[in-house]
Each structure stands twice: as structure tokens, then as C-alpha cells.
Design an enzyme around this catalytic site. Sequence first.
Site, mmCIF file in Angstrom:
data_model
loop_
_atom_site.group_PDB
_atom_site.id
_atom_site.type_symbol
_atom_site.label_atom_id
_atom_site.label_comp_id
_atom_site.label_asym_id
_atom_site.label_seq_id
_atom_site.Cartn_x
_atom_site.Cartn_y
_atom_site.Cartn_z
ATOM 1 N N TYR A 56 0.841 -1.193 0.000
ATOM 2 C CA TYR A 56 0.000 0.000 0.000
ATOM 3 C C TYR A 56 0.878 1.245 0.000
ATOM 4 C CZ TYR A 56 -3.654 -3.296 1.487
ATOM 5 O OH TYR A 56 -4.521 -4.366 1.569
ATOM 6 N N HIS A 125 -0.126 -11.944 0.960
ATOM 7 C CA HIS A 125 -1.106 -11.088 0.290
ATOM 8 C C HIS A 125 -1.814 -11.802 -0.867
ATOM 9 C CE1 HIS A 125 -1.810 -6.492 -0.290
ATOM 10 N NE2 HIS A 125 -2.921 -7.174 -0.460
ATOM 11 N N GLY A 207 -18.130 -3.001 -0.645
ATOM 12 C CA GLY A 207 -18.066 -3.049 -2.107
ATOM 13 C C GLY A 207 -17.229 -1.926 -2.682
ATOM 14 N N PHE A 210 -19.048 1.290 -3.083
ATOM 15 C CA PHE A 210 -20.270 1.328 -3.889
ATOM 16 C C PHE A 210 -21.515 1.161 -3.028
ATOM 17 C CE2 PHE A 210 -22.897 1.336 -7.419
ATOM 18 C CZ PHE A 210 -22.214 1.282 -8.621
#
Length: 329
Positions: A56, A125, A207, A210
Site C-alpha cells: 500500500y 497477500h 463493495g 459502492f
Amino acid sequence: MQTRKLGDKGLVVSALGLGCMGMSGVYGVADEAEAIATIHRAIDLGVNFLDTADAYGKGHNETLIGKAIGDRREKVVIATKFGLSDVSTGGYTIPVNGRPEYVRSACEASLRRLEVETIDLYYQHRVDPNTPIEDTVGTMAELVKEGKVRFLGLSEASAATIRRAHAVHPIAALQSEYSLWSRDVEDEILPTCRELQIGFVPWSPLGRGFLTGEIKTFDDLEPNDWRRTSPRFQGDNFGRNLDLVAQVQQMAREKKCTPAQLAIAWLLQQGEDIVPIPGTKRVSYLLDNLGALDIKLTDAELDRIDAILPKGAASGDRYPTAMMQMVNL
């Protein structure tokens, strides 16, 4: 704060964690001061489970967390991951590395960035198809013996891989995408975790934003937001998924909660072994997400949600084609 167990070896965390990926520019411009304020507020409210990864922001996220928890280390459970080079590559395949020598070097680098002596939960990961999982987890197990790691985890692994890994060393948690619009883990992966007493940590429980109802058009996404490469946010898929979210919004209004709270509450009621890690970089969204802990859904409401968003209801794959080939290996 409610707590839940991940696995059966003693790892206990807050019932809701904090996903920190977005604090490093993956979803648009990052604000370090706001990010640190969000982490501090989360800890003050009892959220002790912080999720990050070396990929990240190419290490930035771990450095940020290390800075934020400097005087709060004993209050947090740090989960980080290795194996991907960088998650901000859009729809392209990300190099995966599970070779033993890399596992060890990645762990040492994460410890330095986090400024800690021990990583509480260390995930692979993504599964490296070119390295036997036994070799990868074997090295991770050595890190546990050396005191550099407390518990082991996997991310986006198949049921077969989970079994092979767990045979080498107990796996405390599996982290995979799971939400109202990504329910494929219910078929085989989640039952396998439960059989082996492995905790389940759903990432992107909203989501990728979303399900909050806040994203109404494609242009609501910033130019550098990687979600622009996601099939579910593109073309006709966007409109169809927006129709599904509208029904979630209507139900949330009737329940007198936000769509985000409804989505997280649904996940929390899928089992006591589930610990969602909604990601945010703002205190206001953190507070909204935590409100889900006070929401209880009736059987009738759960049935209604299943009717609105049954398995496979979302339109489009959850990743571009190249990246879909990296999950459930």
C-alpha cells in the site's frame, strides 16, 4: 467494544477493524493528518485491529501506521501483508512473490517501517503459483518461532491452499473480499475456514465504497482512483449495480440507518468468526461504520437482503481479467 476471536490459538480483536489502504492515495488524494486522526479516534473508540500491507503506497502505509501508533503500540493488533509489489497498478497483473528468502526480507522491512518488534498477524497477500505454499508458510512459521510474528494469515487463497498451509502451521485468519456484492466465498472457502477454525476477515465489506450509496456516477471517482479500472464501476455494469444499491438504500431508510451500516451489520451477522475491516481515511466515515455494531437484523430482514442481493447479483467481475487470475489460487 465487542471482540471476536480469529482462529483458535488466542488472537482476539475488536469486532470491527480498520482498513488503512486508502490512507496512502489508492482511492485518490491522501491527507496524512486526517489519516492519523482517524487511526487515533479508532483506537480511542476501542478499534484495535489495524490492517495494512507493504504494497500500500509502496511501504508508505506501514510507515504511516508506525507513526500513528508510536505511543499506542500496546493498544493495537497490527496486521500486515507481503507478496505484492504495489497495489496501485490499475488493472495490470502485480508481481507475486512467496519465495522463502523474500518472505524473510519483506518481514524485516515491514518491521522497520512499522517501528515494531513483532507483527501481530502476518498475511501472504496473494498466493504465489510458482512457490509451494508449504515453503512460504514454512518460512512464515520460522518467523513465529523467532518472535517476529505472532499469528499467520492468508489472503485470497483457495480452499485447497488453505488446507495445505494449515497443515504446515496453524492459520489464524483468511482475508478475502466478502460483502453483499461479493459472496463467492460462501461456496467453499468460508466453510473450509470454519472446519479448520480459521477466522475470516472480509476486506471491502462496502463493495469498495459502492454499497454506501455515495458513488452515483463514474465521475465521482478521482482521476487517480484505481476503482476506475474495476469492471463493476464501468459501462452498463455501473448502472445495473447502482440499481441494486438503490434497493439497499431504501431498506436502510426503513431501518433508520445508513446503507454502509446495513451492509456491515449483514456481514457481522454471518458469524462470530467474521471481522470486517472497512477502510476509510476520514473520522466521519469511521463513526458511521462503527454504528453498524448497534444494528441487529431480523430473520425477515436477512431474507429480504438475500432477495435483493443474492449470490452473483453484482454485475461485472470484481477485478480486471489479469487480476482475477491472482485470486483463489
